[in-house]
Design a protein around this motif. Structure first.
Motif: not given
Length: 441
Positions: A202-203, A208-216
Protein backbone atom coordinates in the motif's frame (compact mmCIF):
# COMPACT_ATOMS: atom_id res chain seq x y z
CA UNK A 1 51.54 19.30 -15.19
CA UNK A 2 49.48 21.64 -13.07
CA UNK A 3 50.30 19.94 -9.78
CA UNK A 4 53.77 19.56 -8.30
CA UNK A 5 54.70 16.80 -5.87
CA UNK A 6 54.48 19.14 -2.91
CA UNK A 7 54.04 22.71 -1.91
CA UNK A 8 57.51 23.34 -0.50
CA UNK A 9 56.79 26.65 1.21
CA UNK A 10 53.79 25.37 3.08
CA UNK A 11 55.50 22.14 3.96
CA UNK A 12 57.93 24.11 6.08
CA UNK A 13 55.94 27.16 7.11
CA UNK A 14 53.91 26.41 10.21
CA UNK A 15 52.81 28.38 13.24
CA UNK A 16 53.22 25.32 15.46
CA UNK A 17 56.44 24.36 17.18
CA UNK A 18 58.69 22.44 14.78
CA UNK A 19 58.81 18.69 15.16
CA UNK A 20 62.24 17.17 14.71
CA UNK A 21 62.51 13.89 12.86
CA UNK A 22 65.59 11.78 12.50
CA UNK A 23 66.29 11.08 8.80
CA UNK A 24 67.71 7.70 9.78
CA UNK A 25 64.56 6.84 11.74
CA UNK A 26 62.33 7.99 8.88
CA UNK A 27 64.29 5.94 6.34
CA UNK A 28 64.12 2.84 8.56
CA UNK A 29 60.31 2.91 8.35
CA UNK A 30 59.99 3.13 4.56
CA UNK A 31 58.89 -0.19 3.03
CA UNK A 32 59.85 -2.02 6.21
CA UNK A 33 57.90 -5.13 7.29
CA UNK A 34 56.55 -3.07 10.20
CA UNK A 35 55.20 -0.42 7.86
CA UNK A 36 53.63 -2.98 5.54
CA UNK A 37 51.89 -4.64 8.48
CA UNK A 38 50.62 -1.24 9.62
CA UNK A 39 49.22 -0.45 6.15
CA UNK A 40 47.39 -3.79 6.07
CA UNK A 41 46.00 -3.12 9.53
CA UNK A 42 44.80 0.33 8.50
CA UNK A 43 43.25 -1.03 5.31
CA UNK A 44 41.27 -3.64 7.24
CA UNK A 45 39.74 -1.04 9.57
CA UNK A 46 39.53 2.15 7.48
CA UNK A 47 38.49 0.93 4.03
CA UNK A 48 35.41 -1.15 4.98
CA UNK A 49 33.86 1.64 7.07
CA UNK A 50 34.69 4.55 4.75
CA UNK A 51 33.63 2.64 1.63
CA UNK A 52 30.29 1.72 3.18
CA UNK A 53 29.82 5.34 4.22
CA UNK A 54 30.34 6.47 0.64
CA UNK A 55 28.10 3.70 -0.66
CA UNK A 56 25.14 4.94 1.37
CA UNK A 57 25.99 8.61 0.80
CA UNK A 58 25.89 7.94 -2.94
CA UNK A 59 22.68 5.93 -2.67
CA UNK A 60 20.92 8.66 -0.73
CA UNK A 61 22.23 11.33 -3.10
CA UNK A 62 21.26 9.64 -6.37
CA UNK A 63 18.15 7.63 -5.51
CA UNK A 64 16.01 10.45 -6.90
CA UNK A 65 16.77 9.12 -10.40
CA UNK A 66 15.34 5.70 -9.49
CA UNK A 67 12.39 7.26 -7.66
CA UNK A 68 11.51 9.15 -10.85
CA UNK A 69 10.67 5.86 -12.56
CA UNK A 70 8.69 4.70 -9.53
CA UNK A 71 6.01 7.37 -9.63
CA UNK A 72 7.42 10.25 -7.57
CA UNK A 73 6.55 12.96 -10.15
CA UNK A 74 2.99 11.68 -10.49
CA UNK A 75 2.46 11.51 -6.71
CA UNK A 76 3.94 14.79 -5.46
CA UNK A 77 4.97 16.88 -8.48
CA UNK A 78 1.56 16.96 -10.21
CA UNK A 79 2.89 14.92 -13.09
CA UNK A 80 5.76 17.35 -13.88
CA UNK A 81 5.32 16.95 -17.64
CA UNK A 82 8.22 19.26 -18.43
CA UNK A 83 10.59 17.70 -15.86
CA UNK A 84 11.55 21.13 -14.52
CA UNK A 85 10.46 20.43 -10.93
CA UNK A 86 12.44 17.19 -10.87
CA UNK A 87 15.51 19.04 -12.14
CA UNK A 88 15.24 21.53 -9.28
CA UNK A 89 14.92 18.70 -6.74
CA UNK A 90 18.13 17.25 -8.14
CA UNK A 91 20.06 20.52 -8.10
CA UNK A 92 18.81 21.68 -4.67
CA UNK A 93 21.17 19.18 -3.08
CA UNK A 94 24.18 20.82 -4.73
CA UNK A 95 23.33 24.38 -3.68
CA UNK A 96 23.65 23.58 0.04
CA UNK A 97 26.50 21.17 -0.70
CA UNK A 98 28.54 23.94 -2.31
CA UNK A 99 27.79 26.57 0.34
CA UNK A 100 28.66 24.30 3.28
CA UNK A 101 31.71 22.45 1.90
CA UNK A 102 34.53 24.82 2.85
CA UNK A 103 33.36 25.84 6.36
CA UNK A 104 32.37 22.24 7.16
CA UNK A 105 35.71 20.75 6.12
CA UNK A 106 37.81 23.38 7.88
CA UNK A 107 35.66 23.04 11.02
CA UNK A 108 36.02 19.26 10.90
CA UNK A 109 39.69 19.64 11.91
CA UNK A 110 38.54 20.79 15.33
CA UNK A 111 36.73 17.51 16.04
CA UNK A 112 37.76 13.84 16.15
CA UNK A 113 37.27 12.44 12.62
CA UNK A 114 35.11 9.53 13.77
CA UNK A 115 32.75 11.87 15.66
CA UNK A 116 32.44 14.25 12.73
CA UNK A 117 31.74 11.57 10.14
CA UNK A 118 29.41 9.62 12.42
CA UNK A 119 27.25 12.72 12.95
CA UNK A 120 27.26 13.45 9.21
CA UNK A 121 26.13 9.91 8.37
CA UNK A 122 23.35 9.93 10.94
CA UNK A 123 22.22 13.33 9.66
CA UNK A 124 22.02 12.43 5.99
CA UNK A 125 20.48 9.02 6.79
CA UNK A 126 17.65 10.60 8.78
CA UNK A 127 17.14 13.26 6.11
CA UNK A 128 16.98 10.69 3.32
CA UNK A 129 14.50 8.61 5.28
CA UNK A 130 12.31 11.67 5.84
CA UNK A 131 12.10 12.15 2.06
CA UNK A 132 9.65 9.24 2.14
CA UNK A 133 7.20 11.50 3.99
CA UNK A 134 7.22 14.16 1.26
CA UNK A 135 3.77 15.26 0.14
CA UNK A 136 4.55 18.07 -2.32
CA UNK A 137 7.42 19.78 -4.13
CA UNK A 138 8.51 22.15 -1.27
CA UNK A 139 8.64 19.35 1.32
CA UNK A 140 11.00 17.20 -0.75
CA UNK A 141 12.99 20.27 -1.78
CA UNK A 142 13.71 21.06 1.89
CA UNK A 143 14.92 17.52 2.59
CA UNK A 144 17.23 17.66 -0.44
CA UNK A 145 18.74 20.93 0.85
CA UNK A 146 19.44 19.39 4.26
CA UNK A 147 20.81 16.26 2.61
CA UNK A 148 23.37 18.40 0.80
CA UNK A 149 24.30 20.22 4.01
CA UNK A 150 24.98 16.99 5.92
CA UNK A 151 27.02 15.48 3.10
CA UNK A 152 28.99 18.71 2.50
CA UNK A 153 31.76 17.93 4.97
CA UNK A 154 32.01 14.27 4.11
CA UNK A 155 33.72 13.82 0.71
CA UNK A 156 36.48 16.46 1.04
CA UNK A 157 36.94 15.54 4.69
CA UNK A 158 37.38 11.90 3.69
CA UNK A 159 40.10 12.84 1.20
CA UNK A 160 41.86 14.75 3.98
CA UNK A 161 41.37 11.80 6.34
CA UNK A 162 42.97 9.36 3.88
CA UNK A 163 46.00 11.66 3.50
CA UNK A 164 46.63 11.32 7.25
CA UNK A 165 47.14 7.56 6.99
CA UNK A 166 48.37 6.90 3.44
CA UNK A 167 51.39 8.17 1.51
CA UNK A 168 51.39 9.61 -1.99
CA UNK A 169 52.25 6.19 -3.47
CA UNK A 170 49.33 4.54 -1.71
CA UNK A 171 46.52 7.05 -1.70
CA UNK A 172 45.47 6.83 -5.35
CA UNK A 173 44.36 3.20 -5.20
CA UNK A 174 42.69 3.66 -1.78
CA UNK A 175 40.75 6.73 -2.89
CA UNK A 176 39.74 4.97 -6.10
CA UNK A 177 38.55 1.99 -4.09
CA UNK A 178 36.61 4.38 -1.84
CA UNK A 179 35.20 6.48 -4.67
CA UNK A 180 34.50 3.27 -6.60
CA UNK A 181 31.69 2.62 -4.17
CA UNK A 182 29.82 5.44 -5.89
CA UNK A 183 29.66 3.14 -8.91
CA UNK A 184 28.70 0.23 -6.66
CA UNK A 185 25.95 2.46 -5.31
CA UNK A 186 24.72 3.03 -8.85
CA UNK A 187 24.60 -0.70 -9.49
CA UNK A 188 23.22 -1.53 -6.05
CA UNK A 189 20.65 1.26 -6.31
CA UNK A 190 19.37 -0.20 -9.58
CA UNK A 191 19.01 -3.63 -7.99
CA UNK A 192 17.22 -2.23 -4.93
CA UNK A 193 14.88 -0.20 -7.13
CA UNK A 194 14.18 -3.29 -9.27
CA UNK A 195 13.41 -5.37 -6.18
CA UNK A 196 11.17 -2.72 -4.61
CA UNK A 197 9.29 -2.24 -7.86
CA UNK A 198 8.31 -5.91 -7.78
CA UNK A 199 6.95 -5.75 -4.23
CA UNK A 200 3.27 -4.98 -3.95
CA UNK A 201 2.33 -2.81 -0.99
CA UNK A 202 0.00 0.00 0.00
CA UNK A 203 3.07 2.27 0.35
CA UNK A 204 4.29 3.77 -2.92
CA UNK A 205 7.47 2.26 -4.33
CA UNK A 206 9.47 5.51 -4.23
CA UNK A 207 8.66 6.03 -0.55
CA UNK A 208 9.88 2.54 0.32
CA UNK A 209 13.02 3.21 -1.70
CA UNK A 210 13.94 6.24 0.42
CA UNK A 211 13.35 4.29 3.65
CA UNK A 212 15.32 1.22 2.58
CA UNK A 213 18.30 3.34 1.50
CA UNK A 214 18.14 5.88 4.35
CA UNK A 215 17.90 3.78 7.51
CA UNK A 216 21.19 1.84 6.98
CA UNK A 217 23.13 5.13 6.88
CA UNK A 218 21.91 5.95 10.40
CA UNK A 219 23.03 2.54 11.67
CA UNK A 220 26.38 2.88 9.91
CA UNK A 221 26.89 6.29 11.52
CA UNK A 222 26.72 4.68 14.96
CA UNK A 223 29.16 1.96 13.86
CA UNK A 224 31.50 4.65 12.54
CA UNK A 225 31.71 6.35 15.92
CA UNK A 226 32.89 3.18 17.65
CA UNK A 227 35.16 1.66 14.98
CA UNK A 228 36.71 4.34 12.75
CA UNK A 229 40.25 5.28 13.86
CA UNK A 230 40.92 8.87 14.87
CA UNK A 231 44.01 10.85 13.82
CA UNK A 232 47.28 8.84 13.75
CA UNK A 233 48.71 10.52 16.85
CA UNK A 234 45.57 10.05 18.97
CA UNK A 235 43.84 6.84 17.90
CA UNK A 236 43.73 4.00 20.40
CA UNK A 237 43.41 1.53 17.54
CA UNK A 238 47.20 1.55 17.09
CA UNK A 239 49.96 0.55 19.47
CA UNK A 240 52.59 3.08 20.56
CA UNK A 241 55.05 1.77 17.98
CA UNK A 242 52.41 1.80 15.24
CA UNK A 243 51.45 5.37 16.13
CA UNK A 244 55.09 6.40 15.84
CA UNK A 245 55.28 4.94 12.33
CA UNK A 246 51.86 6.36 11.36
CA UNK A 247 52.82 9.89 12.43
CA UNK A 248 56.05 9.68 10.45
CA UNK A 249 54.09 8.53 7.40
CA UNK A 250 51.61 11.39 7.84
CA UNK A 251 54.49 13.88 7.70
CA UNK A 252 56.37 12.15 4.87
CA UNK A 253 56.55 14.74 2.09
CA UNK A 254 54.12 17.11 3.85
CA UNK A 255 53.63 18.72 7.25
CA UNK A 256 50.63 17.56 9.21
CA UNK A 257 49.20 19.91 11.82
CA UNK A 258 49.35 18.97 15.47
CA UNK A 259 45.91 17.85 16.66
CA UNK A 260 42.74 19.90 16.45
CA UNK A 261 44.10 23.18 15.08
CA UNK A 262 43.45 25.41 12.07
CA UNK A 263 46.40 27.40 10.69
CA UNK A 264 44.92 30.66 9.39
CA UNK A 265 47.91 31.47 7.15
CA UNK A 266 47.51 28.17 5.35
CA UNK A 267 43.78 28.77 4.78
CA UNK A 268 44.65 32.07 3.12
CA UNK A 269 47.35 30.35 1.07
CA UNK A 270 44.78 27.87 -0.21
CA UNK A 271 42.59 30.66 -1.56
CA UNK A 272 45.62 32.22 -3.26
CA UNK A 273 46.75 29.00 -4.99
CA UNK A 274 45.94 29.35 -8.71
CA UNK A 275 46.14 25.57 -9.20
CA UNK A 276 43.00 25.12 -7.15
CA UNK A 277 40.98 27.24 -9.56
CA UNK A 278 42.33 25.47 -12.65
CA UNK A 279 41.50 22.12 -11.06
CA UNK A 280 38.08 23.47 -10.09
CA UNK A 281 37.30 24.20 -13.75
CA UNK A 282 38.32 20.65 -14.70
CA UNK A 283 36.24 19.26 -11.86
CA UNK A 284 33.31 21.43 -12.98
CA UNK A 285 33.09 19.61 -16.30
CA UNK A 286 33.49 16.19 -14.71
CA UNK A 287 30.80 16.84 -12.12
CA UNK A 288 28.44 18.10 -14.78
CA UNK A 289 28.63 14.62 -16.33
CA UNK A 290 28.58 12.83 -12.96
CA UNK A 291 25.43 14.55 -11.69
CA UNK A 292 23.58 13.90 -14.93
CA UNK A 293 24.54 10.21 -14.84
CA UNK A 294 23.37 9.75 -11.26
CA UNK A 295 20.03 11.44 -11.85
CA UNK A 296 19.26 10.49 -15.44
CA UNK A 297 20.94 7.18 -16.33
CA UNK A 298 17.70 5.22 -15.73
CA UNK A 299 15.92 7.73 -17.98
CA UNK A 300 18.65 7.44 -20.64
CA UNK A 301 18.25 3.64 -20.58
CA UNK A 302 14.54 4.02 -21.36
CA UNK A 303 15.46 5.95 -24.54
CA UNK A 304 17.15 2.80 -25.88
CA UNK A 305 13.77 1.18 -26.36
CA UNK A 306 13.42 -0.58 -23.00
CA UNK A 307 10.06 0.80 -22.06
CA UNK A 308 9.54 -1.27 -18.92
CA UNK A 309 10.75 0.88 -16.03
CA UNK A 310 11.72 -2.17 -13.95
CA UNK A 311 13.97 -3.43 -16.77
CA UNK A 312 15.50 0.02 -17.18
CA UNK A 313 16.40 0.02 -13.47
CA UNK A 314 18.06 -3.39 -13.85
CA UNK A 315 20.03 -2.40 -16.96
CA UNK A 316 21.75 0.42 -15.06
CA UNK A 317 23.69 -2.18 -13.05
CA UNK A 318 26.29 -3.47 -15.61
CA UNK A 319 27.63 -0.01 -16.63
CA UNK A 320 28.36 0.82 -13.00
CA UNK A 321 30.10 -2.51 -12.37
CA UNK A 322 32.36 -2.04 -15.39
CA UNK A 323 33.08 1.55 -14.30
CA UNK A 324 34.29 0.30 -10.90
CA UNK A 325 36.68 -2.18 -12.55
CA UNK A 326 38.05 0.42 -14.97
CA UNK A 327 38.52 2.95 -12.17
CA UNK A 328 40.53 0.54 -10.01
CA UNK A 329 42.71 -0.46 -12.96
CA UNK A 330 43.49 3.17 -13.80
CA UNK A 331 44.12 4.05 -10.14
CA UNK A 332 46.51 1.12 -9.67
CA UNK A 333 48.39 2.16 -12.81
CA UNK A 334 48.56 5.81 -11.75
CA UNK A 335 49.99 4.85 -8.34
CA UNK A 336 52.64 2.69 -9.98
CA UNK A 337 53.56 5.37 -12.53
CA UNK A 338 53.02 8.27 -10.09
CA UNK A 339 51.25 10.09 -12.92
CA UNK A 340 47.60 11.18 -12.92
CA UNK A 341 47.26 13.71 -15.75
CA UNK A 342 47.70 11.42 -18.75
CA UNK A 343 45.34 8.79 -17.37
CA UNK A 344 42.80 11.50 -16.59
CA UNK A 345 42.93 12.62 -20.22
CA UNK A 346 42.43 9.05 -21.46
CA UNK A 347 39.47 8.40 -19.16
CA UNK A 348 37.84 11.71 -20.11
CA UNK A 349 38.23 10.78 -23.79
CA UNK A 350 36.46 7.47 -23.13
CA UNK A 351 33.52 9.33 -21.60
CA UNK A 352 33.45 11.83 -24.46
CA UNK A 353 33.32 9.02 -27.04
CA UNK A 354 30.37 7.52 -25.18
CA UNK A 355 28.36 10.74 -25.43
CA UNK A 356 29.25 11.13 -29.11
CA UNK A 357 27.92 7.61 -29.74
CA UNK A 358 24.64 8.53 -28.07
CA UNK A 359 24.35 11.52 -30.41
CA UNK A 360 25.28 9.98 -33.76
CA UNK A 361 24.05 6.38 -33.34
CA UNK A 362 20.27 6.38 -33.29
CA UNK A 363 19.16 2.96 -34.53
CA UNK A 364 21.63 0.51 -32.96
CA UNK A 365 20.48 -0.29 -29.44
CA UNK A 366 23.57 -2.35 -28.63
CA UNK A 367 25.94 0.47 -29.61
CA UNK A 368 23.95 2.97 -27.57
CA UNK A 369 23.96 0.69 -24.54
CA UNK A 370 27.73 0.26 -24.98
CA UNK A 371 27.96 4.06 -24.88
CA UNK A 372 26.50 4.05 -21.36
CA UNK A 373 29.45 1.90 -20.29
CA UNK A 374 31.81 4.49 -21.77
CA UNK A 375 30.20 7.48 -20.05
CA UNK A 376 30.13 5.83 -16.61
CA UNK A 377 33.66 4.40 -16.86
CA UNK A 378 35.19 7.58 -18.24
CA UNK A 379 33.49 9.99 -15.86
CA UNK A 380 33.94 8.09 -12.60
CA UNK A 381 37.56 7.20 -13.39
CA UNK A 382 38.52 10.80 -14.22
CA UNK A 383 36.93 12.09 -11.01
CA UNK A 384 38.63 9.42 -8.91
CA UNK A 385 42.01 10.36 -10.36
CA UNK A 386 41.36 14.08 -9.81
CA UNK A 387 40.58 13.56 -6.12
CA UNK A 388 43.68 11.40 -5.68
CA UNK A 389 45.78 14.06 -7.43
CA UNK A 390 44.81 16.64 -4.83
CA UNK A 391 44.91 14.28 -1.84
CA UNK A 392 48.67 14.70 -1.35
CA UNK A 393 49.61 17.78 -3.35
CA UNK A 394 48.50 20.79 -1.36
CA UNK A 395 51.20 20.95 1.30
CA UNK A 396 50.06 21.31 4.89
CA UNK A 397 47.03 19.67 6.45
CA UNK A 398 45.23 22.96 7.03
CA UNK A 399 45.78 23.96 3.40
CA UNK A 400 44.27 20.63 2.34
CA UNK A 401 41.29 21.23 4.64
CA UNK A 402 40.63 24.55 2.91
CA UNK A 403 41.85 23.72 -0.59
CA UNK A 404 40.09 20.40 -1.16
CA UNK A 405 36.57 21.71 -0.52
CA UNK A 406 37.41 24.92 -2.42
CA UNK A 407 38.16 23.15 -5.68
CA UNK A 408 35.32 20.70 -5.03
CA UNK A 409 32.89 23.57 -4.42
CA UNK A 410 33.86 25.13 -7.75
CA UNK A 411 33.41 21.76 -9.39
CA UNK A 412 30.01 21.15 -7.83
CA UNK A 413 28.71 24.09 -9.82
CA UNK A 414 28.88 21.63 -12.72
CA UNK A 415 26.55 19.34 -10.78
CA UNK A 416 23.90 22.06 -10.81
CA UNK A 417 24.26 22.42 -14.57
CA UNK A 418 24.20 18.64 -15.02
CA UNK A 419 20.93 18.47 -13.09
CA UNK A 420 19.20 20.64 -15.73
CA UNK A 421 20.83 19.33 -18.89
CA UNK A 422 18.18 16.71 -19.76
CA UNK A 423 14.78 18.46 -19.82
CA UNK A 424 12.05 15.90 -20.41
CA UNK A 425 10.73 17.90 -23.35
CA UNK A 426 13.93 17.10 -25.32
CA UNK A 427 13.67 13.31 -25.00
CA UNK A 428 14.31 10.79 -26.29
CA UNK A 429 17.30 12.18 -28.27
CA UNK A 430 18.55 14.71 -25.67
CA UNK A 431 20.88 16.24 -28.26
CA UNK A 432 21.70 19.28 -26.10
CA UNK A 433 22.45 17.15 -23.04
CA UNK A 434 24.64 14.59 -24.79
CA UNK A 435 26.44 17.28 -26.79
CA UNK A 436 27.18 19.37 -23.70
CA UNK A 437 28.51 16.38 -21.83
CA UNK A 438 30.85 15.36 -24.67
CA UNK A 439 32.21 18.93 -24.67
CA UNK A 440 32.76 19.15 -20.89
CA UNK A 441 34.67 15.86 -20.86
Amino acid sequence: MLMKDSDEKLNHASDEAPRTRSPELEQSFIDSPEEKRLVRKLDMRILPITCLLYLFASLDRSNLGNARLQGLPEDVLRGDKSGVLFDWLTSAFFFSYIVCQIPATVASKLFPPKTWMACAAVGWGITSTLMATGFNFPSILVTRVFLGAFEAGFSPQMTLYFSLFYTRKEIGLRLAFWFGFATIAGAFGGLIAFGIQNIHSSVQNWRRLFIVEGVPAVILGVVTYFYLPNRPESTTYLTDREREIAVERMNRGASGDVGAVVNRAHVIAAFRDWRLYIAGVIYFGLNCALASIGAFLPTIITTLGFKANALAQLLTVPPYIVAAIVMLAFAFTSDRLQSRGILMAVSSAIGGVGYLLLIVVTGNVHARYFATFCITSGTYTAIGLTIAWFGHNLGSETKKAAGLPLFMAIGQGGSILGSHIYPQTEGPRYIKGFGSMSFTL
